[in-house]
Design a protein around this motif. Structure first.
Motif, short mmCIF file in Angstrom:
data_model
loop_
_atom_site.label_atom_id
_atom_site.label_comp_id
_atom_site.label_asym_id
_atom_site.label_seq_id
_atom_site.Cartn_x
_atom_site.Cartn_y
_atom_site.Cartn_z
N ARG A 48 -43.66 87.95 0.24
CA ARG A 48 -43.05 88.85 -0.73
C ARG A 48 -41.51 88.74 -0.67
O ARG A 48 -40.83 88.67 -1.68
N ILE A 49 -41.00 88.71 0.56
CA ILE A 49 -39.56 88.61 0.74
C ILE A 49 -39.05 87.29 0.15
O ILE A 49 -38.03 87.24 -0.54
N LEU A 50 -39.79 86.22 0.39
CA LEU A 50 -39.36 84.91 -0.13
C LEU A 50 -39.37 84.89 -1.66
O LEU A 50 -38.52 84.26 -2.29
N ARG A 51 -40.32 85.60 -2.29
CA ARG A 51 -40.33 85.67 -3.76
C ARG A 51 -39.09 86.42 -4.28
O ARG A 51 -38.44 86.00 -5.23
N LEU A 52 -38.78 87.55 -3.64
CA LEU A 52 -37.59 88.31 -4.04
C LEU A 52 -36.33 87.46 -3.85
O LEU A 52 -35.45 87.40 -4.70
N ASP A 53 -36.29 86.77 -2.71
CA ASP A 53 -35.12 85.96 -2.38
C ASP A 53 -34.95 84.80 -3.37
O ASP A 53 -33.83 84.46 -3.76
N GLY A 54 -36.08 84.22 -3.80
CA GLY A 54 -35.99 83.11 -4.74
C GLY A 54 -35.42 83.53 -6.09
O GLY A 54 -34.79 82.72 -6.79
N ILE A 55 -35.62 84.81 -6.46
CA ILE A 55 -35.04 85.33 -7.70
C ILE A 55 -33.54 85.60 -7.51
O ILE A 55 -32.72 85.28 -8.37
N CYS A 56 -33.19 86.18 -6.37
CA CYS A 56 -31.79 86.57 -6.13
C CYS A 56 -30.91 85.39 -5.74
O CYS A 56 -29.70 85.40 -6.00
N PHE A 57 -31.50 84.37 -5.09
CA PHE A 57 -30.72 83.20 -4.65
C PHE A 57 -31.44 81.93 -5.14
O PHE A 57 -31.99 81.17 -4.33
N PRO A 58 -31.45 81.70 -6.46
CA PRO A 58 -32.26 80.58 -6.98
C PRO A 58 -31.80 79.20 -6.51
O PRO A 58 -32.59 78.26 -6.53
N LEU A 59 -30.55 79.08 -6.06
CA LEU A 59 -30.03 77.76 -5.68
C LEU A 59 -29.99 77.55 -4.17
O LEU A 59 -29.65 76.46 -3.70
#
Ligand SMILES: CC(C)(COP(=O)(O)OP(=O)(O)OC[C@H]1O[C@@H](n2cnc3c(N)ncnc32)[C@H](O)[C@@H]1OP(=O)(O)O)[C@@H](O)C(=O)NCCC(=O)NCCS
Length: 149
Positions: free
Chosen positions: A16-27
Motif C-alpha cells: 500500500r505504501i509503495l502504491r502511494l509513493d509511486g503516485i507522489c514520486f513517479p520518477l
C-alpha cells in the motif's frame, strides 16, 4: 478535513505504501520499507497520505530522519504534511531524540515552506551528516534541514 493517521506495519502494508509513493514520486526509485517507522493517513476509508522516519547517526549522535512522505494530489493544501512532521517529531521525542533532520529537492517548494513553518532551518551537510549520499556533497540539487526537538 478529517484524516486519521495510524501506524502502518511494513510487513502488512508495504504494498500500500509503495502504491502511494509511486503516485507522489513517479520518477524516483521506491523507498526501502524495512527499517523505517511508517504512518498512513486515512480519509473516508481511503489512504491519502503517508510518511516515515528512522533513526540515523550524525557525528555519532542519533537523530530522527524524516525519511519519506507524500499527500495524494487531490488532498494537498490541507496542512497534512505539517501534521505528519509533528506526528513524527512526537515519536522521535518519545524515543529520546534531540533533533530531527531531513532533505528536500532544491525545487521542493511546498516541502520547504512547510519545513520552515515548522521551525526547520537549512544546514550544509558534511560526510557525517549527509542524508542524500556522499556523492551528492557539494552538488546543487538537495537542501538539508534540521530542527532541535
Ligand atoms: C510536499 C507535499 C507533501 C505537500 O503537501 P501539503 O501538506 O498538502 O502542502 P501544501 O500543498 O498545502 O503546500 C504547503 C505550502 O507550500 C506552498 N506551496 C505549494 N506549492 C508551491 C509551489 N509550487 N511554490 C511555492 N509554494 C508552494 C503552499 O502555498 C503552502 O504554503 P502556505 O502554508 O503558506 O499556504 C505534497 O505536495 C506532495 O506529496 N508532493 C509530492 C511528494 C513530495 O514532494 N514529498 C515531500 C518530499 S520532501
Amino acid at each position: 478535513m478529517v484524516v486519521d493517521f495510524r501506524p502502518a506495519f511494513a510487513a502488512e502494508e508495504g504494498e500500500r505504501i509503495l502504491r502511494l509513493d509511486g503516485i507522489c514520486f513517479p520518477l524516483d526509485a521506491p523507498p526501502v520499507i524495512d527499517g523505517a517507522q511508517w504512518i498512513v493517513g486515512w480519509h473516508g476509508g481511503a489512504p491519502i497520505a503517508y510518511c516515515a522516519w528512522k533513526t540515523v547517526e550524525h557525528d555519532g549522535v542519533p537523530v530522527g530522519f524524516h525519511y519519506r512522505g507524500g499527500v495524494l494530489p487531490d488532498h494537498r493544501g490541507h496542512g497534512l504534511q505539517r501534521r505528519m512532521l509533528r506526528l513524527r517529531e512526537a515519536a522521535m521525542r518519545a524515543q529520546g531524540l534531540a533533533a530531527a533532520v531531513t532533505y528536500t529537492d532544491a525545487d521542493g517548494a511546498a516541502s520547504m515552506c512547510n519545513l520552515i513553518a515548522e521551525g526547520y532551518r537549512p544546514y550544509a551537510p558534511g560526510p557525517a551528516t549527509t542524508l542524500s549520499g556522499l556523492g551528492r556533497l557539494g552538488r546543487v540539487g538537495f537542501v538539508h534541514w534540521r530542527k532541535e526537538l
